[in-house]
Design an enzyme around this catalytic site. Sequence first.
Site, PDB file in Angstrom:
ATOM      1  N   HIS A 103       0.825  -1.195   0.000  1.00 33.61           N
ATOM      2  CA  HIS A 103       0.000   0.000   0.000  1.00 33.61           C
ATOM      3  C   HIS A 103       0.866   1.254   0.000  1.00 33.61           C
ATOM      4  O   HIS A 103       1.983   1.253   0.484  1.00 33.61           O
ATOM      5  CB  HIS A 103      -0.996   0.025   1.169  1.00 33.61           C
ATOM      6  CG  HIS A 103      -0.396  -0.138   2.528  1.00 33.61           C
ATOM      7  ND1 HIS A 103       0.110  -1.330   3.008  1.00 33.61           N
ATOM      8  CD2 HIS A 103      -0.236   0.756   3.537  1.00 33.61           C
ATOM      9  CE1 HIS A 103       0.547  -1.171   4.234  1.00 33.61           C
ATOM     10  NE2 HIS A 103       0.355   0.104   4.587  1.00 33.61           N
ATOM     11  N   HIS A 105       0.755   5.200   1.143  1.00 29.06           N
ATOM     12  CA  HIS A 105       0.095   6.235   1.942  1.00 29.06           C
ATOM     13  C   HIS A 105       0.166   7.548   1.164  1.00 29.06           C
ATOM     14  O   HIS A 105       1.244   7.943   0.705  1.00 29.06           O
ATOM     15  CB  HIS A 105       0.813   6.443   3.275  1.00 29.06           C
ATOM     16  CG  HIS A 105       0.749   5.272   4.194  1.00 29.06           C
ATOM     17  ND1 HIS A 105      -0.212   5.150   5.171  1.00 29.06           N
ATOM     18  CD2 HIS A 105       1.528   4.166   4.290  1.00 29.06           C
ATOM     19  CE1 HIS A 105      -0.024   4.025   5.834  1.00 29.06           C
ATOM     20  NE2 HIS A 105       1.034   3.410   5.317  1.00 29.06           N
TER      21      HIS A 105
END
Length: 141
Positions: A103, A105
């Site tokens: 992922h 951010h």
Amino acid sequence: MSATDPDCLFCKIVAGEIPATIVASDERTVTFMDINPATRGHALVIPRAHARDLLEIDPDDLAAVAQAGQHMARTAKATLRADGINLINSCGADAWQTVFHFHLHVIPRYRDDPLQLPWVPGPGDMDQIQATGLELKEHYA
């Protein structure tokens, strides 16, 4: 979409099994609000296909996440009037990775925000998270 991990929190978000404030999605990525935000507007961009980290992600999925991250950064800067943006990926527990599904951010920064990296995640105000997610979703085009 290819691989999924039945025990992965983010795979469950992709599958719609766990609720999330989704800002945008396409055939390769999903962008949603972080429930432990570092600042107002903190979002996560993930690949739909499960990949543990930066070392395992398919290069085409990585490119798609990067493009979606850039789009989200532009949206947050314009919509939330952020003064800057941090894009952060943590690869491995010693690099602060806590969810083992790749992922990115997208963290809007404001001149007066108290964030010092690394931040220590803590629960955010869910009403504000959802309202901010809706605001960003409206302008994501």
